[in-house]
Design an enzyme around this catalytic site. Sequence first.
Site, PDB file in Angstrom:
ATOM      1  N   CYS A 109      18.995  56.009  37.084  1.00  0.00           N
ATOM      2  CA  CYS A 109      19.217  54.560  37.079  1.00  0.00           C
ATOM      3  C   CYS A 109      17.942  53.808  36.746  1.00  0.00           C
ATOM      4  O   CYS A 109      17.979  52.711  36.186  1.00  0.00           O
ATOM      5  CB  CYS A 109      19.769  54.103  38.428  1.00  0.00           C
ATOM      6  SG  CYS A 109      18.747  54.560  39.855  1.00  0.00           S
ATOM      7  N   HIS A 416      18.099  52.743  44.604  1.00  0.00           N
ATOM      8  CA  HIS A 416      18.868  52.552  43.372  1.00  0.00           C
ATOM      9  C   HIS A 416      18.312  51.369  42.587  1.00  0.00           C
ATOM     10  O   HIS A 416      17.970  50.341  43.159  1.00  0.00           O
ATOM     11  CB  HIS A 416      20.344  52.309  43.726  1.00  0.00           C
ATOM     12  CG  HIS A 416      21.246  52.233  42.546  1.00  0.00           C
ATOM     13  ND1 HIS A 416      21.328  53.230  41.602  1.00  0.00           N
ATOM     14  CD2 HIS A 416      22.116  51.267  42.143  1.00  0.00           C
ATOM     15  CE1 HIS A 416      22.227  52.885  40.673  1.00  0.00           C
ATOM     16  NE2 HIS A 416      22.703  51.691  40.987  1.00  0.00           N
TER      17      HIS A 416
END
Length: 482
Positions: A109, A416
């Site tokens: 990510c 994330h």
Amino acid sequence: VKVKWNKEVFSDVELTTEESPVVFKAQLFALTGVHTDRQKLLFKGSTVKDDHWNNIQIKDGITFLLMGTKEELPEAPKEQVKFVEDMNEHELANALELPAGLTNLGNTCYMNATVQCLRTVPELIECLKNYSGRLTITDGSLEASQSLTIALRDLYEAMDKSAKIAPLILLQVLHMAFPRFAEKGEGGVYIQQDANECWTELIRMLQQKLRINTGSGNNFIDQYFSGSFDVEMKCIECEDEPPVHSTENFLQLSCFISTDVKYLQSGLKLRLKETIEKYSPTLDKNAKYEKISTISRLPAYLAIQFVRFEYKERGSVNAKILKDIKFTLSLDVFELCSPQLQEKLIPIRHKFKEMADKKLEETATKTKLTAQTDDESKPKHKHNYSFDGDIGSNNSGFYELQAVLTHKGRSSSSGHYVGWIRRKEDEWFQCDDDTVAPVKADDILRLSGGGDWHCAYVLLYGPRILTSDEPINPTDIQTVRQ
């Protein structure tokens, strides 16, 4: 191994069973131009799946058969009208004109968010389109800057044609160029990496290869992303020592976070005035110096990093500073600039003020409906945001936010990363890997931090474009400057 494709045979193709077959197919894509989605890989009549090698006994010299064509597929027939409720994910993305999403290939990510944010720079996209070359990997080696530039170019082209892309080639090249990004943890899963490090490395690689296609051959990154500081170094412990003046370049500004910092502007100011220790030739010993920096050149695109991570010996992690630091959709950096640059910025800033005053006057003297009609009927002139003779600079000090890279979690090696991008005016999108959704400007401002929600880590500001009903007369600019 060998790979036979049509009448061609590729010898000595490197293959490792530690990676899934889809990674090998990505390498074949680089060799043949056949996209992974259109490849059929056979070994002794059996089809090789994407996720595992089954019981294939792989050894040096064996031959695979590759089927697939690199020609464009024929256009699909027009489909009948569908309601939104009946559309699948791909159809919905096309109907809503959503930006393409990027598949997470295992803690990737950080790379996906970086790619999405940089894609908001139209001049970068155009420059990449004009970059020639084809990706080649020989004996497992590559030329890092060229390969990453080509891989990013090809990925952006693919994102223009599909709603969801697996960035296999870019990831493979990134791992080969920077092995630390390929580190794996327990279970063979890729370890989460720092998005700002990925951002920095990609910019550095592009800096080595991209040139502006104007005949000048100027470096694209230096022109559009690089700024300059005028630096004064003054010894605090010895008044007789004369100050030393120098120039430093930057590709990013840093917003330092301390107890007193609550806003982006104050964090940027903190970076421009520092106390450091270095050798004093006058005192013949290490002494404290005051380092004062002012911006002497502003780039068109200003990247700002929130210094949110600090190394903690206890636990050996880069712990995150969650403090709420407010930022704005519009940014004015005039007060951070040197007096010489401020003087150069004033004429265009004066024009911005004239346009704003004129708009207020029209609103006050006409009805809202009439004002809107007049605005739509008048042709608008977009003016250059760069100084004459300095392409890719900012001639006003005004910026508009166009991308935010955020982190959710407590350390840089976990959590994330997500990209939030502005396509036009107030049209914003959240790019969470392959999930892309429209969001509002208020949602962007809530990314300022203060808790376990997404915190802004890197901001990308672009130039504010001056529009007017009439072209700007160069004589007027000179008059204001005088």
